[in-house]
Design an enzyme around this catalytic site. Structure first.
Site, PDB file in Angstrom:
ATOM      1  N   GLY A 150      -2.478  -1.306   8.740  1.00  0.00           N
ATOM      2  CA  GLY A 150      -1.977  -1.987   9.879  1.00  0.00           C
ATOM      3  C   GLY A 150      -2.452  -3.232  10.214  1.00  0.00           C
ATOM      4  O   GLY A 150      -3.568  -3.590   9.688  1.00  0.00           O
ATOM      5  N   GLY A 152      -4.203  -6.366  12.874  1.00  0.00           N
ATOM      6  CA  GLY A 152      -4.761  -6.387  14.334  1.00  0.00           C
ATOM      7  C   GLY A 152      -6.179  -5.876  14.222  1.00  0.00           C
ATOM      8  O   GLY A 152      -6.727  -5.425  13.450  1.00  0.00           O
ATOM      9  N   CYS A 178      -7.483   1.308   4.758  1.00  0.00           N
ATOM     10  CA  CYS A 178      -7.465  -0.092   5.418  1.00  0.00           C
ATOM     11  C   CYS A 178      -7.658   0.041   7.079  1.00  0.00           C
ATOM     12  O   CYS A 178      -8.817   0.450   7.421  1.00  0.00           O
ATOM     13  CB  CYS A 178      -6.248  -0.661   5.183  1.00  0.00           C
ATOM     14  SG  CYS A 178      -6.365  -2.595   5.366  1.00  0.00           S
ATOM     15  N   LEU A 179      -6.732  -0.151   8.088  1.00  0.00           N
ATOM     16  CA  LEU A 179      -6.911   0.149   9.118  1.00  0.00           C
ATOM     17  C   LEU A 179      -7.214   1.548   9.416  1.00  0.00           C
ATOM     18  O   LEU A 179      -8.238   1.769  10.568  1.00  0.00           O
ATOM     19  CB  LEU A 179      -5.700  -0.454  10.076  1.00  0.00           C
ATOM     20  CG  LEU A 179      -5.801  -0.228  11.398  1.00  0.00           C
ATOM     21  CD1 LEU A 179      -6.677  -1.121  12.097  1.00  0.00           C
ATOM     22  CD2 LEU A 179      -4.375  -0.704  12.185  1.00  0.00           C
ATOM     23  N   GLN A 182     -10.716   1.952   9.268  1.00  0.00           N
ATOM     24  CA  GLN A 182     -11.542   1.600  10.355  1.00  0.00           C
ATOM     25  C   GLN A 182     -11.479   2.380  11.574  1.00  0.00           C
ATOM     26  O   GLN A 182     -12.350   2.820  12.397  1.00  0.00           O
ATOM     27  CB  GLN A 182     -10.888   0.135  10.789  1.00  0.00           C
ATOM     28  CG  GLN A 182     -11.223  -0.922   9.687  1.00  0.00           C
ATOM     29  CD  GLN A 182     -10.230  -1.930   9.773  1.00  0.00           C
ATOM     30  OE1 GLN A 182      -9.583  -2.212  10.615  1.00  0.00           O
ATOM     31  NE2 GLN A 182     -10.418  -3.136   8.858  1.00  0.00           N
ATOM     32  N   ASN A 220      -6.505  -6.730   2.065  1.00  0.00           N
ATOM     33  CA  ASN A 220      -6.028  -7.804   2.854  1.00  0.00           C
ATOM     34  C   ASN A 220      -6.293  -7.390   4.367  1.00  0.00           C
ATOM     35  O   ASN A 220      -5.663  -6.864   5.141  1.00  0.00           O
ATOM     36  CB  ASN A 220      -4.200  -7.775   2.991  1.00  0.00           C
ATOM     37  CG  ASN A 220      -3.621  -8.829   3.690  1.00  0.00           C
ATOM     38  OD1 ASN A 220      -4.334  -9.667   3.934  1.00  0.00           O
ATOM     39  ND2 ASN A 220      -2.519  -8.618   3.923  1.00  0.00           N
ATOM     40  N   GLY A 222      -9.229  -8.435   7.948  1.00  0.00           N
ATOM     41  CA  GLY A 222     -10.235  -9.426   8.497  1.00  0.00           C
ATOM     42  C   GLY A 222     -11.271  -8.556   9.286  1.00  0.00           C
ATOM     43  O   GLY A 222     -12.155  -9.373   9.737  1.00  0.00           O
ATOM     44  N   PHE A 223     -11.204  -7.450   9.309  1.00  0.00           N
ATOM     45  CA  PHE A 223     -12.263  -6.612  10.096  1.00  0.00           C
ATOM     46  C   PHE A 223     -13.067  -5.544   9.082  1.00  0.00           C
ATOM     47  O   PHE A 223     -12.471  -5.174   8.169  1.00  0.00           O
ATOM     48  CB  PHE A 223     -11.673  -5.681  11.492  1.00  0.00           C
ATOM     49  CG  PHE A 223     -11.176  -6.640  12.264  1.00  0.00           C
ATOM     50  CD1 PHE A 223     -11.889  -6.867  13.476  1.00  0.00           C
ATOM     51  CD2 PHE A 223      -9.866  -7.341  12.321  1.00  0.00           C
ATOM     52  CE1 PHE A 223     -11.326  -7.784  14.557  1.00  0.00           C
ATOM     53  CE2 PHE A 223      -9.446  -8.113  13.431  1.00  0.00           C
ATOM     54  CZ  PHE A 223     -10.280  -8.351  14.425  1.00  0.00           C
ATOM     55  N   HIS A 262      -6.327  -0.904  -0.704  1.00  0.00           N
ATOM     56  CA  HIS A 262      -5.089  -0.419  -0.953  1.00  0.00           C
ATOM     57  C   HIS A 262      -4.913   0.182  -2.319  1.00  0.00           C
ATOM     58  O   HIS A 262      -4.256  -0.402  -3.237  1.00  0.00           O
ATOM     59  CB  HIS A 262      -4.146  -1.696  -0.600  1.00  0.00           C
ATOM     60  CG  HIS A 262      -3.804  -1.943   0.821  1.00  0.00           C
ATOM     61  ND1 HIS A 262      -2.998  -1.295   1.684  1.00  0.00           N
ATOM     62  CD2 HIS A 262      -4.648  -2.943   1.456  1.00  0.00           C
ATOM     63  CE1 HIS A 262      -3.185  -2.023   2.890  1.00  0.00           C
ATOM     64  NE2 HIS A 262      -4.238  -2.802   2.624  1.00  0.00           N
ATOM     65  N   GLU A 264      -2.387   1.959  -3.096  1.00  0.00           N
ATOM     66  CA  GLU A 264      -0.922   2.047  -3.381  1.00  0.00           C
ATOM     67  C   GLU A 264      -0.488   0.785  -3.980  1.00  0.00           C
ATOM     68  O   GLU A 264       0.880   0.572  -4.253  1.00  0.00           O
ATOM     69  CB  GLU A 264      -0.226   2.426  -2.264  1.00  0.00           C
ATOM     70  CG  GLU A 264       0.230   1.318  -1.124  1.00  0.00           C
ATOM     71  CD  GLU A 264      -1.061   0.471  -0.501  1.00  0.00           C
ATOM     72  OE1 GLU A 264      -0.604  -0.482   0.015  1.00  0.00           O
ATOM     73  OE2 GLU A 264      -1.906   1.093  -0.541  1.00  0.00           O
TER      74      GLU A 264
END
Length: 286
Positions: A150, A152, A178-179, A182, A220, A222-223, A262, A264
């Site tokens: 996701g 942000g 990914c998100l 985190q 993909n 940024g955190f 990722h 997938e």
């Protein structure tokens, strides 16, 4: 581009821009079709709040829960990968197995190809909105919890962090990407930070520290998770070979693991696709 109202730019020295970004890291920018002056464009870019502290997940998550189509034969995917990876093509051509393991997938901006990959492994996938409390997710009696990708700042998603923390405490198997990765870090008491250079593209090298195996991955984001902030219960088991940031974690005693990339990705790379099988094995064997 004109017919589809897609903005573009020209006359930009991309090599000079690349050198600037290599020194200063990710920077704010503005592309405008309004005929603004250079000074005004710079001022607008400076005034943009950026993505730190922003919850963009609420804008992209589904508003209601739903059961992923158990009869999806993925003919569209077959057309996309013709002439591609033979293993992937075989997987998509094979009849779907019985959906014998119910899981809940938290939608933080989920890619449908993730749902396809889960279904191919025999999961019966109930997708729920990002703000679903833990007790509501458990009403579906899942054998496991999946946490999606996701957009942000993960630190802005306190509601998701609380829910995931409660689910981990219950001992239910959890797999995040990914998100989702985190959020697991935050739920375990860790912290996240914004990368100077985000990880983008399908050629990011990741090393599994326990085996030495290197995967080429699609990323993909940024955190990243700050490894120094993690409690002793969490083991960092994968790192990015470009900047040594955290790419994977697992819990020492609970059935929890997550990756920053990722698995997938379509059309690839497919090095990390077996992670979906690992999730099933985690549920089946603990």
């Amino acid at each position: 581009m004109v017919q589809n109202r897609i903005p573009g730019i020209q006359g930009v020295d991309t090599r000079a821009l690349t050198k600037k970004l290599r020194v200063h890291g990710v920077m704010k920018g503005l592309i405008s079709t309004e005929g603004v002056s250079g000074d005004e464009a710079v001022e607008r870019a400076r005034l943009w709040h950026g993505i730190e502290g922003m919850d963009y997940v609420r804008e992209v998550t589904h508003k209601e829960s739903f059961l992923w189509d158990e009869q999806d034969e993925q003919s569209a995917n077959l057309r996309l990968i013709q002439g591609g990876d033979a293993t992937e093509a075989r997987l998509l051509r094979d009849p779907l197995p019985p959906a014998d393991i119910p899981i809940v997938a938290y939608d933080f901006g989920i890619k449908y190809n993730i749902l396809r990959r889960l279904r191919q492994r025999g999961f019966r996938v109930r997708v729920v909105p990002s703000g679903t409390p833990a007790e509501h997710a458990l009403k579906f009696d899942p054998a496991g919890i999946f946490l999606s990708n996701g957009p942000g700042d993960p630190a802005a998603l306190g509601y998701a962090v609380r829910a995931v923390g409660e689910l981990i405490a219950r001992g239910i198997p959890v797999f995040g990407i990914c998100l989702g990765h985190q959020i697991v870090g935050l739920a375990m008491g860790g912290k996240t930070f914004k990368l100077k250079f985000g990880h983008r593209g399908g050629n990011q090298p990741v090393q599994h520290l326990e085996t030495g195996r290197v995967e080429i991955t699609s990323q993909n984001h940024g955190f990243a998770v700050d490894p120094a902030s993690l409690p002793g219960e969490m083991i960092v088991d994968r790192i990015n070979l470009n900047d040594q940031t955290v790419e994977g974690m697992r819990h020492r005693s609970k059935p929890v693991f997550c990756v920053q990339y990722h698995p997938e990705a379509s059309p690839g790379p497919h090095d990390s696709t077996p992670l979906f099988d690992e999730f099933r094995q985690l549920i089946e064997h603990g």
